[in-house]
Write a protein that holds these residues in place. Structure first.
Motif, PDB file in Angstrom:
ATOM      1  N   ASP A  64       2.203   5.285   3.600  1.00 31.60           N
ATOM      2  CA  ASP A  64       3.271   6.248   3.900  1.00 31.60           C
ATOM      3  C   ASP A  64       3.204   6.732   5.343  1.00 31.60           C
ATOM      4  N   GLY A  65       2.940   5.810   6.264  1.00 35.23           N
ATOM      5  CA  GLY A  65       2.942   6.109   7.688  1.00 35.23           C
ATOM      6  C   GLY A  65       1.673   6.730   8.228  1.00 35.23           C
ATOM      7  N   VAL A  66       0.656   6.891   7.387  1.00 34.87           N
ATOM      8  CA  VAL A  66      -0.612   7.512   7.801  1.00 34.87           C
ATOM      9  C   VAL A  66      -1.723   6.467   7.683  1.00 34.87           C
ATOM     10  N   LYS A  67      -2.607   6.432   8.700  1.00 27.84           N
ATOM     11  CA  LYS A  67      -3.688   5.447   8.708  1.00 27.84           C
ATOM     12  C   LYS A  67      -4.911   5.981   7.962  1.00 27.84           C
ATOM     13  N   TRP A  68      -5.389   5.182   6.994  1.00 29.88           N
ATOM     14  CA  TRP A  68      -6.528   5.523   6.157  1.00 29.88           C
ATOM     15  C   TRP A  68      -7.580   4.425   6.235  1.00 29.88           C
ATOM     16  N   ARG A  69      -8.839   4.787   5.980  1.00 34.11           N
ATOM     17  CA  ARG A  69      -9.916   3.810   5.850  1.00 34.11           C
ATOM     18  C   ARG A  69     -10.220   3.659   4.376  1.00 34.11           C
ATOM     19  N   ILE A  70     -10.240   2.418   3.905  1.00 29.69           N
ATOM     20  CA  ILE A  70     -10.556   2.144   2.508  1.00 29.69           C
ATOM     21  C   ILE A  70     -12.064   2.314   2.335  1.00 29.69           C
ATOM     22  N   THR A  71     -12.472   3.177   1.408  1.00 32.11           N
ATOM     23  CA  THR A  71     -13.897   3.420   1.191  1.00 32.11           C
ATOM     24  C   THR A  71     -14.419   2.759  -0.074  1.00 32.11           C
ATOM     25  N   ASP A  72     -13.526   2.535  -1.041  1.00 29.93           N
ATOM     26  CA  ASP A  72     -13.968   1.919  -2.293  1.00 29.93           C
ATOM     27  C   ASP A  72     -12.783   1.238  -2.967  1.00 29.93           C
ATOM     28  N   VAL A  73     -13.055   0.079  -3.566  1.00 35.86           N
ATOM     29  CA  VAL A  73     -12.040  -0.650  -4.327  1.00 35.86           C
ATOM     30  C   VAL A  73     -12.697  -1.162  -5.596  1.00 35.86           C
ATOM     31  N   GLN A  74     -12.042  -0.891  -6.715  1.00 36.40           N
ATOM     32  CA  GLN A  74     -12.483  -1.441  -7.997  1.00 36.40           C
ATOM     33  C   GLN A  74     -11.288  -2.137  -8.619  1.00 36.40           C
ATOM     34  N   GLU A  75     -11.552  -3.233  -9.317  1.00 34.06           N
ATOM     35  CA  GLU A  75     -10.490  -3.992  -9.953  1.00 34.06           C
ATOM     36  C   GLU A  75     -10.790  -4.110 -11.439  1.00 34.06           C
ATOM     37  N   ASP A  76      -9.779  -3.800 -12.245  1.00 32.35           N
ATOM     38  CA  ASP A  76      -9.957  -3.878 -13.685  1.00 32.35           C
ATOM     39  C   ASP A  76      -8.614  -4.136 -14.347  1.00 32.35           C
ATOM     40  N   ALA A  77      -8.529  -5.214 -15.105  1.00 35.70           N
ATOM     41  CA  ALA A  77      -7.336  -5.543 -15.906  1.00 35.70           C
ATOM     42  C   ALA A  77      -6.053  -5.523 -15.083  1.00 35.70           C
ATOM     43  N   GLY A  78      -6.088  -6.105 -13.888  1.00 29.49           N
ATOM     44  CA  GLY A  78      -4.890  -6.201 -13.070  1.00 29.49           C
ATOM     45  C   GLY A  78      -4.536  -4.952 -12.299  1.00 29.49           C
ATOM     46  N   LEU A  79      -5.457  -3.997 -12.283  1.00 24.58           N
ATOM     47  CA  LEU A  79      -5.212  -2.722 -11.610  1.00 24.58           C
ATOM     48  C   LEU A  79      -6.324  -2.464 -10.599  1.00 24.58           C
ATOM     49  N   PHE A  80      -5.938  -2.090  -9.376  1.00 23.14           N
ATOM     50  CA  PHE A  80      -6.904  -1.662  -8.376  1.00 23.14           C
ATOM     51  C   PHE A  80      -7.066  -0.148  -8.474  1.00 23.14           C
ATOM     52  N   THR A  81      -8.299   0.319  -8.357  1.00 20.05           N
ATOM     53  CA  THR A  81      -8.585   1.728  -8.121  1.00 20.05           C
ATOM     54  C   THR A  81      -9.058   1.773  -6.679  1.00 20.05           C
ATOM     55  N   ILE A  82      -8.311   2.444  -5.829  1.00 21.70           N
ATOM     56  CA  ILE A  82      -8.596   2.451  -4.394  1.00 21.70           C
ATOM     57  C   ILE A  82      -8.874   3.882  -3.943  1.00 21.70           C
ATOM     58  N   THR A  83      -9.963   4.050  -3.205  1.00 16.85           N
ATOM     59  CA  THR A  83     -10.296   5.335  -2.596  1.00 16.85           C
ATOM     60  C   THR A  83     -10.195   5.164  -1.083  1.00 16.85           C
ATOM     61  N   VAL A  84      -9.527   6.105  -0.446  1.00 15.11           N
ATOM     62  CA  VAL A  84      -9.353   6.051   1.015  1.00 15.11           C
ATOM     63  C   VAL A  84      -9.691   7.410   1.616  1.00 15.11           C
ATOM     64  N   GLU A  85     -10.059   7.382   2.909  1.00 17.91           N
ATOM     65  CA  GLU A  85     -10.256   8.635   3.630  1.00 17.91           C
ATOM     66  C   GLU A  85      -9.415   8.599   4.890  1.00 17.91           C
ATOM     67  N   LEU A  86      -8.913   9.755   5.255  1.00 17.07           N
ATOM     68  CA  LEU A  86      -8.044   9.894   6.408  1.00 17.07           C
ATOM     69  C   LEU A  86      -8.804   9.564   7.689  1.00 17.07           C
ATOM     70  N   ILE A  87      -8.175   8.795   8.545  1.00 20.37           N
ATOM     71  CA  ILE A  87      -8.749   8.506   9.853  1.00 20.37           C
ATOM     72  C   ILE A  87      -8.194   9.540  10.817  1.00 20.37           C
ATOM     73  N   SER A  88      -9.069  10.352  11.360  1.00 17.96           N
ATOM     74  CA  SER A  88      -8.599  11.402  12.268  1.00 17.96           C
ATOM     75  C   SER A  88      -8.578  10.868  13.690  1.00 17.96           C
ATOM     76  N   GLY A  89      -7.719  11.451  14.452  1.00 20.77           N
ATOM     77  CA  GLY A  89      -7.684  11.105  15.862  1.00 20.77           C
ATOM     78  C   GLY A  89      -6.546  10.351  16.232  1.00 20.77           C
TER      79      GLY A  89
END
Length: 105
Positions: free
Chosen positions: A80-105
């Motif tokens: 949505d127009g904001v840059k994030w760093r992916i910190t964790d990805v899990q995959e299960d039954a065709g679904l990703f669980t994605i954790t991101v943190e905001l990149i400041s600066g």
């Protein structure tokens, strides 16, 4: 109908915008995500980070088939127009669980 078909039907209900899903743009692709603030809090509590967070973090679910790329930890993604760093990805039954943190600066 087999078990795999039943799981796929459940998944379609879960990511449905009329149920839990919300539209988002990830790397220029229009997708439906399901944010999960409660799961994010659970993870922060498990790490002992409550009240100590310095970076904004998000946890969301997205159907694997909706992304044309495989998200990987330490890669960046524009959501949505904001840059994030992916910190964790899990995959299960065709679904990703994605954790991101905001990149400041």
């Amino acid at each position: 109908m087999n078990f795999k078909d039943l799981i796929e039907d459940d998944l379609k209900t879960f990511v449905n915008p009329d149920e839990f899903g919300e539209p988002a743009i990830i790397e220029g692709e229009s997708v439906i995500v399901v944010p999960d603030a409660d799961k994010m809090k659970e993870r922060q509590l498990a790490k002992g980070l409550e009240g100590e967070l310095h970076n904004e973090e998000l946890l969301f679910y997205v159907e694997k088939s909706q992304l044309s790329f495989y998200p990987r930890p330490d890669n960046t993604a524009v959501i949505d127009g904001v840059k994030w760093r992916i910190t964790d990805v899990q995959e299960d039954a065709g679904l990703f669980t994605i954790t991101v943190e905001l990149i400041s600066g």
